[in-house]
Design an enzyme around this catalytic site. Structure first.
Site, mmCIF file in Angstrom:
data_model
loop_
_atom_site.group_PDB
_atom_site.id
_atom_site.type_symbol
_atom_site.label_atom_id
_atom_site.label_comp_id
_atom_site.label_asym_id
_atom_site.label_seq_id
_atom_site.Cartn_x
_atom_site.Cartn_y
_atom_site.Cartn_z
ATOM 1 N N ASP A 95 0.582 2.217 9.276
ATOM 2 C CA ASP A 95 0.116 1.502 10.478
ATOM 3 C C ASP A 95 1.125 1.561 11.630
ATOM 4 O O ASP A 95 0.766 1.299 12.769
ATOM 5 C CB ASP A 95 -0.159 0.029 10.147
ATOM 6 N N ARG A 109 -4.735 -1.605 10.562
ATOM 7 C CA ARG A 109 -4.782 -3.071 10.643
ATOM 8 C C ARG A 109 -4.853 -3.545 12.093
ATOM 9 O O ARG A 109 -5.731 -3.096 12.801
ATOM 10 C CB ARG A 109 -3.618 -3.703 9.870
ATOM 11 N N GLY A 124 0.835 -1.203 0.000
ATOM 12 C CA GLY A 124 0.000 0.000 0.000
ATOM 13 C C GLY A 124 0.865 1.246 0.000
ATOM 14 O O GLY A 124 1.921 1.274 0.635
ATOM 15 N N GLN A 150 -6.281 8.790 4.570
ATOM 16 C CA GLN A 150 -5.112 8.723 5.469
ATOM 17 C C GLN A 150 -3.830 8.384 4.718
ATOM 18 O O GLN A 150 -2.731 8.530 5.235
ATOM 19 C CB GLN A 150 -5.319 7.620 6.520
HETATM 20 O O1 F6P Z 1 -1.355 -1.334 5.661
HETATM 21 C C1 F6P Z 1 -1.778 -0.094 5.234
HETATM 22 C C2 F6P Z 1 -3.268 -0.084 5.064
HETATM 23 O O2 F6P Z 1 -3.677 1.214 4.678
HETATM 24 C C3 F6P Z 1 -4.058 -0.561 6.276
HETATM 25 O O3 F6P Z 1 -4.144 0.398 7.287
HETATM 26 C C4 F6P Z 1 -5.381 -0.924 5.625
HETATM 27 O O4 F6P Z 1 -6.057 -1.915 6.360
HETATM 28 C C5 F6P Z 1 -4.938 -1.467 4.300
HETATM 29 O O5 F6P Z 1 -3.653 -0.967 4.032
HETATM 30 C C6 F6P Z 1 -5.859 -1.115 3.162
HETATM 31 O O6 F6P Z 1 -5.410 -1.733 2.021
HETATM 32 P P1 F6P Z 1 -6.000 -1.479 0.566
HETATM 33 O O7 F6P Z 1 -5.288 -0.295 0.002
HETATM 34 O O8 F6P Z 1 -5.684 -2.729 -0.170
HETATM 35 O O9 F6P Z 1 -7.475 -1.213 0.704
#
Ligand code: F6P
Length: 405
Positions: A143, A187, A15, A289
């Protein structure tokens, strides 16, 4: 491209988060000073294998990216290099894929490959290292859940966005005398919720590390009402479990992918409305965020990570990950950095300070206002008629107090 020129590769995986471009810029500038060329692989590890895709990086095409969110190289948390599907899971990358990566690195004559990523992406880097590929790691995630480093870049920026959201929710919540629930990312760690909750004046903070129940949350709301504060701000981390231990997920995740968390904010909001008959609204902050420019702190941290990652390659410290241990930049084997989740310490200084201010974590340690004690033996599924009695009691005590003045 010359096969004798010293060269470093760099990629961003998983991410995105604010500060990735600052690392890239920091690495390119310092590598250039040391006489290295830099190539950036596109779309994370995917750019390393057929079709191999990369761009030469230099002073010119990295100028001005310090303040840009996202990553100029692109990133993905899907594809052929899924190395994790859960907290402790590990998926072995195939021999064919590892061999193909080796061919790419050899053809480009890379002295080292800087892999910028979170836990899952660093797990891939570790497998590269075990296969003999020259990698170094840079920890990234909003995170802040990697235990080897005090901070990951992206975290401070995410907290800043969540705090800004709380500031905005504060005024509308107060105007309408509502309860506002803000669901933030993170997370299985409550760092974003905890820090934003403190910085943004949250009244209740619900995090994965501290067990909670609806009774305590409702009583905090009522307790505030008893003090004339007819609105409440609740910050909840997406990875907090419900009181029965259930995790609220949006999507179970396909093969080799982590579950997509989210939805607990709406659940809490509905429960509060049902139990207290108070107008409640939920805002899920989501990817806001992760977007936008990095904060000053993240720019400084990311720039240092970039420069020190290059230093590790130059010094031949392969298989290592840069980590920030204030005030120093140190390094640890990537193997020691992955699979070690950093979570909020429920007894830690930040939680203690929050409790001292009367912030509730939805647990029994919540400090109540002097107006009334918590009812004994309260059950999670409280009868709402009890709650109305409680409100009446509170109203009575407020009236009694004001007439006594
Ligand atoms: O690990 C970073 C994060 O933004 C987490 O806080 C969140 O659960 C996840 O990635 C979201 O992932 P995606 O971009 O696949 O929706």
């Amino acid at each position: 491209m010359s096969t004798t020129q010293k060269r470093i590769g760099i990629l961003t995986s998983g991410g995105d988060c604010p500060g990735l471009n600052a690392v890239i810029r920091g690495a390119v500038k310092s590598a250039t000073q040391l006489g290295y060329d830099v190539v950036g692989f596109l779309r994370g590890y995917e750019g390393l294998v057929d079709p191999v895709s990369y761009v030469p990086l230099n002073y010119m095409n990295t100028a001005g990216i310090l303040t840009q969110g996202g990553t100029i190289l692109g990133s993905t948390n899907k594809g052929r290099f899924g190395a994790k599907s859960g907290v402790d899971d590990k998926v072995q990358i195939s021999e064919d894929l590892l061999r193909a990566v080796k061919v790419t690195l050899n053809q480009l004559n890379l002295s080292g490959l800087i892999c910028i990523g979170g836990d899952g992406s660093l797990e891939i880097a570790q497998q590269f290292h075990e296969y003999g590929l020259p990698v170094v790691g840079v920890p990234k995630t909003i995170d802040n859940d990697l235990s080897a480093t005090a901070y990951t870049f992206g975290f401070d920026s995410a907290v800043s966005s969540a705090t800004d959201a709380l500031d905005r929710l504060h005024t509308t919540a107060a105007s309408h005398e509502r309860i506002m629930v803000l669901e933030v990312m993170g997370r299985h760690a409550g760092w974003i919720a905890l820090h934003a909750g403190i910085a943004g004046g949250g009244d209740v903070i619900i995090i994965p590390e501290i067990g909670w129940n609806f009774d305590h949350v409702c009583h905090k709301i009522l307790d505030r009402e008893s003090q004339g504060k007819r609105f409440t701000l609740i910050v909840v981390a997406e990875g907090a479990e419900l009181p029965d231990g259930e995790l609220v997920v949006q999507h179970q995740g396909e093969e080799n992918q982590q579950v997509r968390l989210g939805g607990i904010g709406h659940y809490i909001s509905k429960q509060i409305e049902t139990r207290l008959h108070r107008e409640t609204r939920c805002v899920v902050l989501g990817h806001l965020q992760r977007g936008g420019p990095p904060t000053t702190f993240d720019r400084v941290l990311a720039t240092q990570f970039g420069a020190h990652a290059v230093r590790l390659i130059v010094e031949g410290k392969l298989g290592q990950m840069i980590c920030f241990r204030p005030p120093n930049m140190e390094n640890v084997p990537i193997s020691e950095a992955v699979n070690r989740l950093s979570q909020v310490d429920p007894q830690g200084a930040a939680v203690q300070a929050a409790r001292a201010l009367g912030i509730s974590f939805g647990d029994s340690s919540t400090r109540q206002s002097p107006f009334r004690p918590l009812p004994q033996n309260s059950q999670d599924s409280a009868d709402t008629s009890d709650i109305y009695d409680t409100i009446q009691d509170l109203a009575d005590s407020v009236t009694a107090l004001s007439s006594a003045e």
